[in-house]
Write an enzyme that holds these catalytic residues in place. Sequence first.
Site, mmCIF file in Angstrom:
data_model
loop_
_atom_site.group_PDB
_atom_site.id
_atom_site.type_symbol
_atom_site.label_atom_id
_atom_site.label_comp_id
_atom_site.label_asym_id
_atom_site.label_seq_id
_atom_site.Cartn_x
_atom_site.Cartn_y
_atom_site.Cartn_z
ATOM 1 C CE LYS A 167 -9.984 -5.431 12.304
ATOM 2 N NZ LYS A 167 -9.857 -4.004 12.549
ATOM 3 N N GLY A 168 -5.931 -7.850 15.459
ATOM 4 C CA GLY A 168 -4.869 -8.848 15.282
ATOM 5 C C GLY A 168 -4.530 -9.537 16.579
ATOM 6 C CD GLN A 193 -10.066 -3.114 5.596
ATOM 7 O OE1 GLN A 193 -10.868 -3.909 5.148
ATOM 8 N NE2 GLN A 193 -8.769 -3.274 5.424
ATOM 9 N N GLY A 245 -11.755 0.645 12.160
ATOM 10 C CA GLY A 245 -10.550 -0.162 11.961
ATOM 11 C C GLY A 245 -9.492 0.194 12.995
ATOM 12 C CG ASP A 246 -6.263 1.218 12.224
ATOM 13 O OD1 ASP A 246 -5.699 0.278 11.644
ATOM 14 O OD2 ASP A 246 -6.554 2.298 11.677
ATOM 15 C CG ASN A 270 -7.612 -2.717 2.583
ATOM 16 O OD1 ASN A 270 -7.430 -3.927 2.710
ATOM 17 N ND2 ASN A 270 -8.819 -2.204 2.410
ATOM 18 C CB ALA A 271 -6.020 -5.440 6.682
ATOM 19 N N GLY A 272 -3.767 -3.862 8.237
ATOM 20 C CA GLY A 272 -2.453 -3.996 8.867
ATOM 21 C C GLY A 272 -2.674 -4.494 10.277
ATOM 22 C CG HIS A 273 -4.958 -7.477 11.193
ATOM 23 N ND1 HIS A 273 -5.771 -8.478 10.742
ATOM 24 C CD2 HIS A 273 -5.695 -6.341 11.120
ATOM 25 C CE1 HIS A 273 -6.944 -7.973 10.407
ATOM 26 N NE2 HIS A 273 -6.924 -6.685 10.620
ATOM 27 C CB THR A 274 0.262 -4.525 14.942
ATOM 28 O OG1 THR A 274 0.256 -3.617 13.852
ATOM 29 C CG2 THR A 274 1.625 -4.506 15.610
ATOM 30 N N GLY A 334 1.594 4.171 7.667
ATOM 31 C CA GLY A 334 2.355 5.031 8.577
ATOM 32 C C GLY A 334 1.675 6.370 8.848
ATOM 33 N NE ARG A 335 -3.169 6.969 5.308
ATOM 34 C CZ ARG A 335 -4.361 6.791 4.733
ATOM 35 N NH1 ARG A 335 -4.977 7.815 4.198
ATOM 36 N NH2 ARG A 335 -4.937 5.616 4.720
HETATM 37 P P1 IMP Z 1 -9.033 1.623 0.991
HETATM 38 O O1 IMP Z 1 -9.555 0.479 1.776
HETATM 39 O O2 IMP Z 1 -7.528 1.584 0.790
HETATM 40 O O3 IMP Z 1 -9.780 1.821 -0.300
HETATM 41 O O4 IMP Z 1 -9.291 2.960 1.838
HETATM 42 C C1 IMP Z 1 -10.608 3.428 2.106
HETATM 43 C C2 IMP Z 1 -10.698 4.001 3.514
HETATM 44 O O5 IMP Z 1 -10.553 2.945 4.455
HETATM 45 C C3 IMP Z 1 -9.594 5.007 3.858
HETATM 46 O O6 IMP Z 1 -10.143 5.976 4.732
HETATM 47 C C4 IMP Z 1 -8.562 4.177 4.585
HETATM 48 O O7 IMP Z 1 -7.773 4.939 5.459
HETATM 49 C C5 IMP Z 1 -9.473 3.221 5.351
HETATM 50 N N1 IMP Z 1 -8.819 1.960 5.682
HETATM 51 C C6 IMP Z 1 -8.547 0.937 4.839
HETATM 52 N N2 IMP Z 1 -7.956 -0.071 5.511
HETATM 53 C C7 IMP Z 1 -7.882 0.293 6.791
HETATM 54 C C8 IMP Z 1 -7.422 -0.355 7.982
HETATM 55 O O8 IMP Z 1 -6.964 -1.505 7.984
HETATM 56 N N3 IMP Z 1 -7.532 0.358 9.125
HETATM 57 C C9 IMP Z 1 -8.075 1.592 9.160
HETATM 58 N N4 IMP Z 1 -8.525 2.234 8.097
HETATM 59 C C10 IMP Z 1 -8.441 1.590 6.904
#
Ligand code: IMP
Length: 405
Positions: free
Chosen positions: A16-17, A219, A12-13, A38-42, A296-297
Amino acid sequence: MPNAIVLGSQWGDEGKGKVVDRLASEMDLVVRFQGGANAGHTVVVDGTKFVLHLVPSGILNSRSVNVIGNGCVVDILQLSDELSYLMNAGISVSPERLRVSGSAHMVTPFHRHLDSLTGGHVGTTGRGIGPTYVDKVRRTGVRLEALVDGSWKDKIAAVAGLCAGAAPRTEARPFPELDRTISEMEPHVRAIAPYIADTQTVIHACLKDCGNILYEGAQGTLLDIDHGTYPFVTSSSTTIGGAFTGSGVFVEFQQRIAVVKAYTTRVGNGPFPTELDNETGRDLQRRGHEFGATTGRPRRCGWLDIPLLRRSFIANGFNQIALTKLDCLTGIDPIRVAVGRGPDGTPEYLDLPGWQEEIAGASTIEDLPARCLAYVRFIEQQLDAPVTLLSTGPERHQTLIQERI
Ligand code: IMP
């Protein structure tokens, strides 16, 4: 323009955005098929940075209709916040431009609560993703269609009971109160209900009209529930198979685009063979602003890992590469790449010469400094696919396109 799918090839990261935003200007439909907030597309447009969590990046182009497919999990509070954020920025987000599947499952505040108390060992984003997919699979979840047929209150009351049973008791973090949660949700239910649609039909109609369709993964492949580094994975199918189940339509993707970051990053816990837990890793973190768009991690950083990428190519049948963040490697010399594994499973590296010149000014891939171009060609040769899009910076215009070889 052929149908395309853009997927993260690492953890992930990968950026893609930006790639999706670039392609979306030529697309009639942009589809998300898995994951949730959980996604963050910048995406940076004309100097303005947009961070999207649930809404497909195609919303930033006026042409495309956007779909959140049945394989996604949707937090309606987050979605209505995101729609307000986009509206305030002058982006049109009418129900004509965004359709949300009635079969997608709802992330409730109870799922979020449970995730924030139990997701620590995987290092989840705390957005309730895992607990919502658990409810989907054990057939106790709430589909978004319940917002339209009026059954949502009873259904989330049942979910609250299940989550309360599973959540550890803590004085500091009391379980959300049901009646209060329902009244907090009510305005969001009214805001989101008009967007609910039969998205399978929306996508199929576009296919029949010979429209151009783009699927946007969230992801990355190595976080896939089946093909990732289990159990340190997300709870959805992030690979190409998820595109079909997560949208309910068979689409022939002529372009299967791997988004590959020029090095590797990972947030959360789990194995990372080429991790640099040293000053070089921290240097990459600073150069690439490697901090999670959702939480922000700080992201863990390391060298490119060809053996892992090869598996990712097998899972997805990638035929093109979008190579991102190449500019972040400028000035690092040598650049290491894992090309194999030793008998004990540790990475075997090759050192490639770095380059010192800024690359942001290059207007074609061939204009890149010789050593930088050699790095690009090395990746193409190792993965047996051409780099058709190359990103030299965060802005929309800092993108080089190479015709398919
Ligand atoms: P969850 O998707 O919140 O259940 O997290 C499960 C794992 O996927 C963790 O290690 C998160 O840090 C990782 N994760 C979830 N979404 C992303 C994303 O958009 N980018 C990168 N890692 C992600």
